[in-house]
Scaffold this motif. Structure first.
Motif, PDB file in Angstrom:
ATOM      1  N   THR A   1      -4.205 -10.544  -3.494  1.00  0.00           N
ATOM      2  CA  THR A   1      -3.944  -9.251  -3.037  1.00  0.00           C
ATOM      3  C   THR A   1      -3.245  -9.551  -1.722  1.00  0.00           C
ATOM      4  O   THR A   1      -2.438  -8.898  -1.224  1.00  0.00           O
ATOM      5  CB  THR A   1      -5.242  -8.471  -2.830  1.00  0.00           C
ATOM      6  N   LEU A   2      -4.304 -10.387  -1.031  1.00  0.00           N
ATOM      7  CA  LEU A   2      -3.725 -10.856   0.545  1.00  0.00           C
ATOM      8  C   LEU A   2      -2.206 -11.396   0.447  1.00  0.00           C
ATOM      9  O   LEU A   2      -1.534 -10.896   1.389  1.00  0.00           O
ATOM     10  CB  LEU A   2      -4.543 -11.993   1.285  1.00  0.00           C
ATOM     11  N   LEU A   3      -1.821 -12.022  -0.560  1.00  0.00           N
ATOM     12  CA  LEU A   3      -0.306 -12.573  -0.301  1.00  0.00           C
ATOM     13  C   LEU A   3       0.614 -11.372  -0.760  1.00  0.00           C
ATOM     14  O   LEU A   3       1.480 -11.159   0.202  1.00  0.00           O
ATOM     15  CB  LEU A   3      -0.339 -13.399  -1.575  1.00  0.00           C
ATOM     16  N   ASP A   4       0.185 -10.311  -1.632  1.00  0.00           N
ATOM     17  CA  ASP A   4       1.035  -9.143  -1.730  1.00  0.00           C
ATOM     18  C   ASP A   4       0.781  -8.277  -0.490  1.00  0.00           C
ATOM     19  O   ASP A   4       2.041  -7.985   0.178  1.00  0.00           O
ATOM     20  CB  ASP A   4       0.544  -8.386  -2.801  1.00  0.00           C
ATOM     21  N   VAL A   5      -0.377  -8.049   0.076  1.00  0.00           N
ATOM     22  CA  VAL A   5      -0.266  -7.287   1.462  1.00  0.00           C
ATOM     23  C   VAL A   5       0.530  -8.036   2.825  1.00  0.00           C
ATOM     24  O   VAL A   5       1.176  -7.285   3.349  1.00  0.00           O
ATOM     25  CB  VAL A   5      -1.748  -7.219   1.883  1.00  0.00           C
ATOM     26  N   ALA A   6       0.413  -9.175   2.720  1.00  0.00           N
ATOM     27  CA  ALA A   6       1.398 -10.120   3.687  1.00  0.00           C
ATOM     28  C   ALA A   6       2.839  -9.718   3.667  1.00  0.00           C
ATOM     29  O   ALA A   6       3.402  -9.484   4.446  1.00  0.00           O
ATOM     30  CB  ALA A   6       1.141 -11.527   3.697  1.00  0.00           C
ATOM     31  N   ARG A   7       3.053  -9.397   2.411  1.00  0.00           N
ATOM     32  CA  ARG A   7       4.631  -9.108   1.984  1.00  0.00           C
ATOM     33  C   ARG A   7       4.928  -7.673   1.774  1.00  0.00           C
ATOM     34  O   ARG A   7       6.122  -7.315   1.553  1.00  0.00           O
ATOM     35  CB  ARG A   7       5.153  -9.860   0.622  1.00  0.00           C
ATOM     36  N   GLY A   8       3.942  -6.780   2.258  1.00  0.00           N
ATOM     37  CA  GLY A   8       4.056  -5.325   2.341  1.00  0.00           C
ATOM     38  C   GLY A   8       3.552  -4.443   1.218  1.00  0.00           C
ATOM     39  O   GLY A   8       3.987  -3.290   1.261  1.00  0.00           O
ATOM     40  N   GLU A   9       2.921  -5.091   0.286  1.00  0.00           N
ATOM     41  CA  GLU A   9       2.463  -4.370  -0.662  1.00  0.00           C
ATOM     42  C   GLU A   9       1.128  -3.623  -0.344  1.00  0.00           C
ATOM     43  O   GLU A   9       0.419  -4.388   0.319  1.00  0.00           O
ATOM     44  CB  GLU A   9       2.243  -5.187  -2.081  1.00  0.00           C
ATOM     45  N   PRO A  10       0.776  -2.449  -0.739  1.00  0.00           N
ATOM     46  CA  PRO A  10      -0.582  -2.014  -0.294  1.00  0.00           C
ATOM     47  C   PRO A  10      -1.552  -2.492  -1.295  1.00  0.00           C
ATOM     48  O   PRO A  10      -1.729  -2.989  -2.400  1.00  0.00           O
ATOM     49  CB  PRO A  10      -0.453  -0.585  -0.748  1.00  0.00           C
ATOM     50  N   ALA A  11      -2.971  -2.736  -0.492  1.00  0.00           N
ATOM     51  CA  ALA A  11      -4.242  -2.764  -1.233  1.00  0.00           C
ATOM     52  C   ALA A  11      -4.817  -1.407  -1.573  1.00  0.00           C
ATOM     53  O   ALA A  11      -4.219  -0.403  -0.964  1.00  0.00           O
ATOM     54  CB  ALA A  11      -4.844  -3.700  -0.198  1.00  0.00           C
ATOM     55  N   PRO A  12      -5.697  -1.683  -2.376  1.00  0.00           N
ATOM     56  CA  PRO A  12      -6.255  -0.073  -2.700  1.00  0.00           C
ATOM     57  C   PRO A  12      -6.909   0.290  -1.366  1.00  0.00           C
ATOM     58  O   PRO A  12      -7.491  -0.141  -0.647  1.00  0.00           O
ATOM     59  CB  PRO A  12      -7.623  -0.733  -3.857  1.00  0.00           C
ATOM     60  N   PRO A  13      -6.916   1.782  -1.405  1.00  0.00           N
ATOM     61  CA  PRO A  13      -7.064   2.146   0.020  1.00  0.00           C
ATOM     62  C   PRO A  13      -8.562   1.965   0.430  1.00  0.00           C
ATOM     63  O   PRO A  13      -8.895   1.773   1.570  1.00  0.00           O
ATOM     64  CB  PRO A  13      -7.052   3.826  -0.103  1.00  0.00           C
ATOM     65  N   ARG A  14      -9.717   1.784  -0.627  1.00  0.00           N
ATOM     66  CA  ARG A  14     -10.997   1.447  -0.381  1.00  0.00           C
ATOM     67  C   ARG A  14     -10.985   0.331   0.642  1.00  0.00           C
ATOM     68  O   ARG A  14     -11.995   0.037   1.411  1.00  0.00           O
ATOM     69  CB  ARG A  14     -11.824   1.011  -1.610  1.00  0.00           C
ATOM     70  N   PHE A  15     -10.232  -0.826   0.710  1.00  0.00           N
ATOM     71  CA  PHE A  15     -10.177  -2.039   1.029  1.00  0.00           C
ATOM     72  C   PHE A  15      -9.279  -2.241   2.009  1.00  0.00           C
ATOM     73  O   PHE A  15      -9.032  -3.053   2.691  1.00  0.00           O
ATOM     74  CB  PHE A  15      -9.952  -3.109   0.278  1.00  0.00           C
ATOM     75  N   SER A  16      -8.461  -1.261   2.467  1.00  0.00           N
ATOM     76  CA  SER A  16      -7.388  -1.209   3.568  1.00  0.00           C
ATOM     77  C   SER A  16      -7.362  -0.100   4.436  1.00  0.00           C
ATOM     78  O   SER A  16      -6.594   0.584   4.633  1.00  0.00           O
ATOM     79  CB  SER A  16      -6.077  -1.007   2.751  1.00  0.00           C
ATOM     80  N   PRO A  17      -8.297  -0.525   5.493  1.00  0.00           N
ATOM     81  CA  PRO A  17      -8.296   0.286   6.741  1.00  0.00           C
ATOM     82  C   PRO A  17      -7.266   0.036   7.528  1.00  0.00           C
ATOM     83  O   PRO A  17      -6.438  -0.923   7.547  1.00  0.00           O
ATOM     84  CB  PRO A  17      -9.729  -0.399   7.405  1.00  0.00           C
ATOM     85  N   ALA A  18      -6.918   1.011   8.493  1.00  0.00           N
ATOM     86  CA  ALA A  18      -5.749   0.770   9.240  1.00  0.00           C
ATOM     87  C   ALA A  18      -6.176  -0.204  10.384  1.00  0.00           C
ATOM     88  O   ALA A  18      -7.141  -0.088  11.120  1.00  0.00           O
ATOM     89  CB  ALA A  18      -5.363   2.259   9.975  1.00  0.00           C
ATOM     90  N   LEU A  19      -5.202  -1.094  10.602  1.00  0.00           N
ATOM     91  CA  LEU A  19      -5.633  -2.195  11.751  1.00  0.00           C
ATOM     92  C   LEU A  19      -4.620  -2.000  12.817  1.00  0.00           C
ATOM     93  O   LEU A  19      -3.522  -2.047  12.594  1.00  0.00           O
ATOM     94  CB  LEU A  19      -5.058  -3.595  11.020  1.00  0.00           C
ATOM     95  N   VAL A  20      -4.808  -1.824  13.892  1.00  0.00           N
ATOM     96  CA  VAL A  20      -4.072  -1.374  15.114  1.00  0.00           C
ATOM     97  C   VAL A  20      -3.800  -2.642  16.000  1.00  0.00           C
ATOM     98  O   VAL A  20      -4.570  -3.415  16.338  1.00  0.00           O
ATOM     99  CB  VAL A  20      -4.815  -0.375  15.874  1.00  0.00           C
ATOM    100  N   ALA A  21      -2.466  -2.987  15.819  1.00  0.00           N
ATOM    101  CA  ALA A  21      -1.895  -3.997  16.798  1.00  0.00           C
ATOM    102  C   ALA A  21      -2.206  -3.799  18.156  1.00  0.00           C
ATOM    103  O   ALA A  21      -2.082  -2.915  18.570  1.00  0.00           O
ATOM    104  CB  ALA A  21      -0.508  -4.271  16.541  1.00  0.00           C
ATOM    105  N   ARG A  22      -2.473  -4.949  18.815  1.00  0.00           N
ATOM    106  CA  ARG A  22      -2.817  -4.722  20.098  1.00  0.00           C
ATOM    107  C   ARG A  22      -2.051  -5.499  21.311  1.00  0.00           C
ATOM    108  O   ARG A  22      -1.396  -6.600  20.818  1.00  0.00           O
ATOM    109  CB  ARG A  22      -4.438  -5.193  20.472  1.00  0.00           C
TER     110      ARG A  22
END
Length: 371
Positions: free
Chosen positions: A350-371
């Protein structure tokens, strides 16, 4: 632009190692950087065993754990190591959700059954039961230390580089790529995966806004089995809030037989909040005494006075749901809340897919704000 690898992985615990393995399954080059030496005991991935429990009621968890089961089998075959001991897992105690869980298992075709407490006690004489028992036979335990070695060995055989004792000082998204700053220099990948457990806030908070993560020092123990022929399933046991005799419990108890070390049992997520760089590694004596009392009352097949404490960390979210989310060029895995190991190969994918732009299930995918 020169890349040191297709995928840079920061963190060499079970989740980072699983992500590295997942990348090599897809023919990608990998550089993994780990702050400590191989096999260190400072985090959450060391030790011989973990529960492999498929008794979840939510589709998101069941999707992950069923995928993980297939991937554990694949890793076993590729590594030549036995990684799963399917000795069964029992859930018992005051848990109103067991019937809901059983229905979810039925819908997925996962074998399970309910046992009367007397039948369970006859089958597993080393344990006591007061309520009906939900048995999932195709579950049990993961050989955790062997799993870490298997991820590494198979990934490196496919060309991945694992660099230990390499402290990462910063992770940056630079021109859409993953840039890592270490004392040994900078490394760049097309994509990045960062999963550093108890150090997530320390490493990432300057760059990425994370959900609240609480790090605790957990303190299960191994208990020596008494002489005799005992069969030991893995187990989860929930206290009854209406039962005065359970008032000393800190939380539900989990446990399993760890061959060569004894029966492992522990409170779940009740250790003191800690700084991962300033841990005592010493058990809280009151919690340990309560755990020994639990062993005397509920595990007649062990010697409660033989307790050998263990120390590890939990990094927990407020909901106990994992963080599998993306910020810039980085996929972030964090907050596994003491239940992540069984899911590791599916989390890595899942993490590999997320790194390449694929979504994880919403339960596990909170919005992360870049600082």
């Amino acid at each position: 632009m020169r890349f040191d690898a297709d995928v840079i992985v920061v963190g060499g615990g079970v989740m980072g190692s699983a992500a590295a393995w997942a990348a090599t399954r897809q023919g990608l080059s990998v550089l993994l950087l780990e702050r400590f030496e191989a096999g260190h005991t400072r985090g959450a991935s060391h030790g011989a065993t973990r529960n492999f429990n498929t008794a979840y009621a939510t589709d998101d968890h069941l999707d992950l754990v069923l995928e993980a089961r297939g991937l554990w089998d694949e890793l076993q075959e590729a590594s030549g190591r036995v990684l799963l001991d399917l000795v069964g897992l029992v859930n018992h105690g005051f848990d109103p959700s067991l019937r809901t869980t059983a229905e979810a298992l039925r819908r997925r075709g996962i074998a399970h059954s309910f046992l009367h407490p007397a039948a369970a006690a006859e089958r597993w004489a080393g344990m006591r039961f007061r309520t009906e028992v939900l048995l999932v036979p195709d579950a049990g335990r993961v050989r955790a230390a062997d799993a870490l070695a298997a991820f590494r060995d198979v990934a490196t055989a496919r060309g991945a580089q694992f660099r230990y004792s390499t402290a990462v000082r910063d992770v940056v998204t630079d021109a859409g790529t993953a840039l890592v700053v270490t004392d040994a220099g900078e490394f760049r990948g097309r994509y990045g995966v960062v999963t550093v457990g108890a150090w997530s806030e320390k490493l990432l908070s300057a760059r990425i806004g994370l959900p609240r993560l609480v790090v605790t020092q957990e303190q299960p123990a191994h208990f020596a089995p008494r002489a005799g022929e005992f069969s030991w399933p893995s187990f989860n046991h929930t206290p009854d809030p209406g039962e005065p005799g359970d008032a000393y419990w800190y939380s539900p108890v989990y446990g399993m037989l760890t061959p060569g070390e004894g029966v492992k049992a522990g409170w779940h997520g009740t250790g003191p909040v800690t700084d991962p760089d300033a841990r005592t590694y010493r058990p809280d004596p009151v919690q340990l005494a309560a755990l020994q009392r639990y062993a005397r009352e509920w595990l007649p097949g062990v010697d409660a006075d033989s307790a050998v404490p263990i120390s590890c960390t939990y990094t927990s979210t407020d909901t106990a749901d994992f963080v599998l989310a993306r910020s810039g060029a980085w996929a972030v895995g964090a907050g596994f809340s003491g239940q992540g190991f069984k899911f590791a190969p599916a989390v890595g994918r899942t993490l590999l897919d997320v790194a390449r732009g694929e979504p994880a299930p919403p339960r596990f995918s909170p919005a992360l704000v870049a600082r």
